[in-house]
Design an enzyme around this catalytic site. Structure first.
Site, mmCIF file in Angstrom:
data_model
loop_
_atom_site.group_PDB
_atom_site.id
_atom_site.type_symbol
_atom_site.label_atom_id
_atom_site.label_comp_id
_atom_site.label_asym_id
_atom_site.label_seq_id
_atom_site.Cartn_x
_atom_site.Cartn_y
_atom_site.Cartn_z
ATOM 1 N N ASN A 98 9.225 64.923 128.213
ATOM 2 C CA ASN A 98 10.330 64.879 128.603
ATOM 3 C C ASN A 98 11.289 64.773 127.774
ATOM 4 O O ASN A 98 11.094 63.698 126.766
ATOM 5 C CB ASN A 98 10.737 64.138 129.864
ATOM 6 C CG ASN A 98 10.042 64.405 131.093
ATOM 7 O OD1 ASN A 98 9.732 65.570 131.408
ATOM 8 N ND2 ASN A 98 9.631 63.385 131.877
ATOM 9 N N HIS B 71 7.167 59.605 124.224
ATOM 10 C CA HIS B 71 5.742 59.388 124.890
ATOM 11 C C HIS B 71 5.242 60.696 125.454
ATOM 12 O O HIS B 71 6.036 61.440 125.663
ATOM 13 C CB HIS B 71 5.888 58.304 125.796
ATOM 14 C CG HIS B 71 7.174 58.661 126.715
ATOM 15 N ND1 HIS B 71 8.605 58.196 126.520
ATOM 16 C CD2 HIS B 71 7.053 59.137 128.021
ATOM 17 C CE1 HIS B 71 9.215 58.394 127.546
ATOM 18 N NE2 HIS B 71 8.338 59.233 128.571
ATOM 19 N N GLN C 204 14.113 62.809 130.330
ATOM 20 C CA GLN C 204 13.694 61.753 129.732
ATOM 21 C C GLN C 204 14.618 60.533 130.189
ATOM 22 O O GLN C 204 15.767 60.669 130.065
ATOM 23 C CB GLN C 204 13.808 61.967 128.168
ATOM 24 C CG GLN C 204 13.243 60.884 127.302
ATOM 25 C CD GLN C 204 13.265 60.994 125.664
ATOM 26 O OE1 GLN C 204 13.617 62.098 124.997
ATOM 27 N NE2 GLN C 204 12.429 60.257 124.881
HETATM 28 P P1 AMP Z 1 10.335 59.794 130.872
HETATM 29 O O1 AMP Z 1 11.121 60.085 132.135
HETATM 30 O O2 AMP Z 1 9.436 60.873 130.258
HETATM 31 O O3 AMP Z 1 11.263 59.042 129.725
HETATM 32 O O4 AMP Z 1 9.324 58.740 131.374
HETATM 33 C C1 AMP Z 1 9.554 57.387 131.359
HETATM 34 C C2 AMP Z 1 8.265 56.867 132.245
HETATM 35 O O5 AMP Z 1 8.192 55.368 131.706
HETATM 36 C C3 AMP Z 1 8.725 56.934 133.756
HETATM 37 O O6 AMP Z 1 7.417 57.770 134.349
HETATM 38 C C4 AMP Z 1 8.322 55.474 134.117
HETATM 39 O O7 AMP Z 1 7.719 55.333 135.342
HETATM 40 C C5 AMP Z 1 7.760 54.683 133.099
HETATM 41 N N1 AMP Z 1 7.996 53.463 132.909
HETATM 42 C C6 AMP Z 1 9.185 52.848 132.909
HETATM 43 N N2 AMP Z 1 9.111 51.511 132.697
HETATM 44 C C7 AMP Z 1 7.771 51.321 132.514
HETATM 45 C C8 AMP Z 1 6.910 50.294 132.092
HETATM 46 N N3 AMP Z 1 7.556 48.789 132.158
HETATM 47 N N4 AMP Z 1 5.649 50.265 132.003
HETATM 48 C C9 AMP Z 1 5.337 51.342 132.164
HETATM 49 N N5 AMP Z 1 5.759 52.330 132.458
HETATM 50 C C10 AMP Z 1 6.887 52.330 132.387
#
Ligand code: AMP
Ligand code: ZN
Length: 107
Positions: A87, A100, A94
């Site tokens: 994303n 990531h 995102q």
């Molecule tokens: P994005 O929308 O691509 O930025 O995805 C961020 C992702 O990070 C989401 O799928 C969340 O569920 C995940 N996320 C947020 N906080 C944490 C955390 N502390 N540990 C692991 N994953 C996380």
């Protein structure tokens, strides 16, 4: 390292995590809110905001991540295949502004 970046804090050990894989370039953790039975996040150690900020100097890192994905998928038993998602930006969904790659599968 960027202040107030969730993933930098995880990488630096300021926040606890249980990585499934680490090396000099990346850390791999389980997504806290998995969308599929396997949902890993491949996170570069370097704070790069998003795919929009990737530069030529990151070519080795990006290739490293691409080559790592099928290995991680195989380790997780995703022998029928898997999905990858990056994303980018608020318009791309995102939420965490540290680059990531999502690795998903297992349905
Ligand atoms: P994005 O929308 O691509 O930025 O995805 C961020 C992702 O990070 C989401 O799928 C969340 O569920 C995940 N996320 C947020 N906080 C944490 C955390 N502390 N540990 C692991 N994953 C996380
Ligand atoms: Zn960061």
């Amino acid at each position: 390292m960027s202040d107030n970046c969730l993933f930098c804090k995880i990488i630096n050990g300021e926040l606890p995590s249980t990585p499934v894989y680490t090396d000099e370039h990346v850390i791999v953790i389980w997504d806290i809110n998995p969308k599929e039975p396997v949902h890993l996040l491949i996170i570069p150690r370097e704070h790069i905001i998003s795919l929009n900020e990737v530069e030529e100097k990151h070519d080795h890192l990006m290739a490293h991540i691409m080559l790592l994905l099928p290995k991680l998928a195989h380790e997780q038993g995703l022998d029928k295949g898997f999905r990858t998602v990056i994303n980018t930006g608020s318009g791309g969904g995102q939420e965490v502004f540290h680059l990531h790659v999502h690795l998903l599968g297992g349905f």
